[in-house]
Design a protein around this motif. Structure first.
Motif, PDB file in Angstrom:
ATOM      1  N   MET A  95       0.643  -1.761  -0.019  1.00 14.38           N
ATOM      2  CA  MET A  95      -0.157  -0.220   0.168  1.00 14.38           C
ATOM      3  C   MET A  95       1.061   1.715   0.054  1.00 14.38           C
ATOM      4  SD  MET A  95      -2.903  -1.042   2.403  1.00 14.38           S
ATOM      5  CE  MET A  95      -3.900  -0.426   2.573  1.00 14.38           C
ATOM      6  N   ALA A  96       0.678   1.884  -0.810  1.00 13.34           N
ATOM      7  CA  ALA A  96       1.139   3.796  -0.904  1.00 13.34           C
ATOM      8  C   ALA A  96       0.300   4.879  -1.114  1.00 13.34           C
ATOM      9  CB  ALA A  96       2.349   3.281  -1.893  1.00 13.34           C
ATOM     10  N   ALA A  97       0.585   6.237  -0.730  1.00 15.65           N
ATOM     11  CA  ALA A  97      -0.020   7.011  -0.943  1.00 15.65           C
ATOM     12  C   ALA A  97       0.723   8.545  -1.438  1.00 15.65           C
ATOM     13  CB  ALA A  97      -0.242   7.947   0.072  1.00 15.65           C
ATOM     14  N   SER A  98       0.158   9.042  -2.370  1.00 14.39           N
ATOM     15  CA  SER A  98       0.808   9.413  -3.399  1.00 14.39           C
ATOM     16  C   SER A  98       1.300  10.932  -2.723  1.00 14.39           C
ATOM     17  CB  SER A  98      -0.216   9.744  -4.110  1.00 14.39           C
ATOM     18  OG  SER A  98      -1.317  10.185  -4.513  1.00 14.39           O
ATOM     19  N   ASP A  99       1.491  11.903  -2.947  1.00 13.07           N
ATOM     20  CA  ASP A  99       1.611  13.691  -2.072  1.00 13.07           C
ATOM     21  C   ASP A  99      -0.103  13.651  -2.583  1.00 13.07           C
ATOM     22  OD1 ASP A  99       4.165  13.277  -1.457  1.00 13.07           O
ATOM     23  OD2 ASP A  99       4.775  14.275  -3.426  1.00 13.07           O
ATOM     24  N   ARG A 100      -0.246  13.645  -3.762  1.00 18.63           N
ATOM     25  CA  ARG A 100      -1.861  14.503  -4.010  1.00 18.63           C
ATOM     26  C   ARG A 100      -3.091  13.591  -3.045  1.00 18.63           C
ATOM     27  NH1 ARG A 100      -1.696  16.968 -10.119  1.00 18.63           N
ATOM     28  NH2 ARG A 100       0.437  18.181 -10.104  1.00 18.63           N
ATOM     29  N   GLY A 101      -3.185  12.977  -2.201  1.00 14.15           N
ATOM     30  CA  GLY A 101      -3.403  11.659  -1.351  1.00 14.15           C
ATOM     31  C   GLY A 101      -4.210  10.850  -2.126  1.00 14.15           C
ATOM     32  N   VAL A 102      -3.811   9.885  -2.690  1.00 12.07           N
ATOM     33  CA  VAL A 102      -4.438   8.847  -3.832  1.00 12.07           C
ATOM     34  C   VAL A 102      -4.224   7.458  -2.602  1.00 12.07           C
ATOM     35  CG1 VAL A 102      -4.724   7.912  -5.846  1.00 12.07           C
ATOM     36  CG2 VAL A 102      -4.886  10.333  -5.672  1.00 12.07           C
ATOM     37  N   MET A 103      -4.171   6.991  -2.069  1.00 13.57           N
ATOM     38  CA  MET A 103      -4.490   5.759  -1.712  1.00 13.57           C
ATOM     39  C   MET A 103      -4.437   4.628  -2.835  1.00 13.57           C
ATOM     40  SD  MET A 103      -3.482   4.137   1.131  1.00 13.57           S
ATOM     41  CE  MET A 103      -3.926   5.343   2.125  1.00 13.57           C
ATOM     42  N   HIS A 104      -2.654   3.812  -2.904  1.00 14.24           N
ATOM     43  CA  HIS A 104      -2.959   2.838  -4.096  1.00 14.24           C
ATOM     44  C   HIS A 104      -3.034   1.617  -3.283  1.00 14.24           C
ATOM     45  CE1 HIS A 104      -2.776   6.008  -7.033  1.00 14.24           C
ATOM     46  NE2 HIS A 104      -1.713   6.332  -6.736  1.00 14.24           N
ATOM     47  N   ARG A 105      -3.315   0.559  -3.841  1.00 18.23           N
ATOM     48  CA  ARG A 105      -2.713  -0.888  -3.644  1.00 18.23           C
ATOM     49  C   ARG A 105      -2.072  -1.384  -4.357  1.00 18.23           C
ATOM     50  NH1 ARG A 105      -7.341  -3.077  -3.604  1.00 18.23           N
ATOM     51  NH2 ARG A 105      -7.002  -5.194  -2.367  1.00 18.23           N
ATOM     52  N   TYR A 106      -1.264  -1.986  -4.534  1.00 24.39           N
ATOM     53  CA  TYR A 106      -0.291  -3.462  -5.422  1.00 24.39           C
ATOM     54  C   TYR A 106      -0.507  -4.390  -5.136  1.00 24.39           C
ATOM     55  CZ  TYR A 106       0.643   1.825  -6.997  1.00 24.39           C
ATOM     56  OH  TYR A 106       0.846   2.951  -7.219  1.00 24.39           O
ATOM     57  N   ARG A 107      -0.093  -5.648  -6.389  1.00 28.28           N
ATOM     58  CA  ARG A 107       0.645  -6.940  -5.858  1.00 28.28           C
ATOM     59  C   ARG A 107       1.399  -6.642  -6.707  1.00 28.28           C
ATOM     60  NH1 ARG A 107      -4.309 -10.038  -5.160  1.00 28.28           N
ATOM     61  NH2 ARG A 107      -4.192 -10.001  -3.491  1.00 28.28           N
ATOM     62  N   LEU A 108       2.482  -7.199  -6.484  1.00 28.46           N
ATOM     63  CA  LEU A 108       3.676  -7.172  -6.845  1.00 28.46           C
ATOM     64  C   LEU A 108       4.455  -8.605  -7.710  1.00 28.46           C
ATOM     65  CD1 LEU A 108       5.982  -5.333  -3.885  1.00 28.46           C
ATOM     66  CD2 LEU A 108       4.978  -4.691  -5.284  1.00 28.46           C
ATOM     67  N   ARG A 109       4.800  -8.862  -7.980  1.00 29.50           N
ATOM     68  CA  ARG A 109       5.334 -10.077  -9.242  1.00 29.50           C
ATOM     69  C   ARG A 109       6.507 -10.054  -9.855  1.00 29.50           C
ATOM     70  NH1 ARG A 109       3.809  -9.562 -14.350  1.00 29.50           N
ATOM     71  NH2 ARG A 109       2.480  -7.902 -14.867  1.00 29.50           N
ATOM     72  N   MET A 110       7.284 -11.264  -9.575  1.00 29.22           N
ATOM     73  CA  MET A 110       8.581 -10.877 -10.234  1.00 29.22           C
ATOM     74  C   MET A 110       8.299 -11.618 -11.244  1.00 29.22           C
ATOM     75  SD  MET A 110      10.752  -9.698  -8.874  1.00 29.22           S
ATOM     76  CE  MET A 110      12.102 -10.380  -9.523  1.00 29.22           C
TER      77      MET A 110
END
Length: 279
Positions: free
Chosen positions: A8-23
């Motif tokens: 989970m990450a938040a951008s400077d402008r206040g948008v919350m993102h959810r990611y799934r990581l893969r190689m």
């Protein structure tokens, strides 16, 4: 989120993102699961989204009941996210899906440090917070302060020292790794130690040096500066024009750095995955 394997990450402008990581083919990929604009808890949504200068995000676990199983999985449903803006006077409390729950006031010692920074005309607020099992909320001003070398150090010229302030009232200081130092992130490890993300830049070189450091709060404190050794990065130091501002780790020691996209997102956001190796 170790249960759902999401970052989970938040951008400077206040948008919350959810990611799934893969190689894939030796490259790290982040697949976006959702993006949710955050709404300030005291903002009227009819006026449009409130502007947030989101700078740092951490997880606060929910206190378990005495009869709760110690072996139960800890997922994002067991706590809340804490998000702070660089110059905010409080921390926003968020649900895992980005809904605002309210505000968490800075502990008094952190509020005093922010007030002193503002009174001194500093434009640099907090960009690093973490939740520590023993000391609660940790927070540090982005820029170091000048102190005399009389805090556990030989006498001499003033040194640039970063201070980490805790909700418990404790604080820890360590010397900046170089000129133009910024403390970008703090990650509390399961054993109570801290992983620090610091950025420095030399006067005659525009390159940004991304530095990882280790700090054990049990070995230092108010009366003695912490050693905070630099962690060697293999195969090569992280030097360039990317401004790394985010840090997250799993309990097993897999970590990620994320860079700031720059003005209007002109620079691609990039994740760097690395692993902590015992020495």
């Amino acid at each position: 989120n170790p249960v759902d394997q999401e970052l989970m990450a938040a951008s400077d402008r206040g948008v919350m993102h959810r990611y799934r990581l893969r190689m894939q083919d030796g490259q790290l990929h982040a697949d976006t699961l959702s993006s949710q604009r955050l709404i300030h808890p005291q903002h009227d949504a009819s006026d449009g989204p409130a502007k947030l200068n989101a700078e740092t995000l951490t997880w606060r676990p929910q206190a378990r009941e005495p009869n709760a199983s110690s072996s139960a999985d800890t997922s994002l449903s067991d706590g809340e996210l804490l998000l702070a803006g660089e110059h905010g006077n409080a921390v926003l409390r968020l649900t895992p899906d980005g809904r605002a729950l309210g505000r968490l006031q800075w502990p008094s010692v952190v509020a005093a440090a922010l007030s002193a920074s503002a009174d001194g005309g500093s434009r640099h607020g907090v960009e690093a917070i973490a939740w520590h099992a023993q000391h609660g909320l940790l927070a540090a001003l982005q820029r170091p302060v000048k102190v005399q070398r009389d805090v556990g150090q030989p006498d001499g010229d003033p040194a640039s020292v970063h201070w980490i302030h805790a909700e418990s009232g404790a604080r820890w200081g360590f010397s900046a790794a170089g000129p133009h130092s910024h403390l970008k992130a703090i990650e509390a490890r399961p054993d109570g130690s801290l992983l620090l993300l610091e950025r420095v830049r030399q006067d005659d070189d525009p390159s940004l040096h991304t530095i990882l450091r280790f700090l054990d709060p049990a070995t230092c404190g108010e009366a003695r500066l912490c050693a905070a050794p630099l962690l060697p990065v293999q195969p090569a130091p992280i030097v360039g024009d990317e401004n790394h501002e985010g840090l997250a780790c799993t309990d097993s020691g897999t970590c990620w750095l994320v860079n700031d996209g720059g003005p209007r997102g002109k620079r691609p956001t990039r994740l760097i995955q690395f692993r902590l190796v015992p020495r």
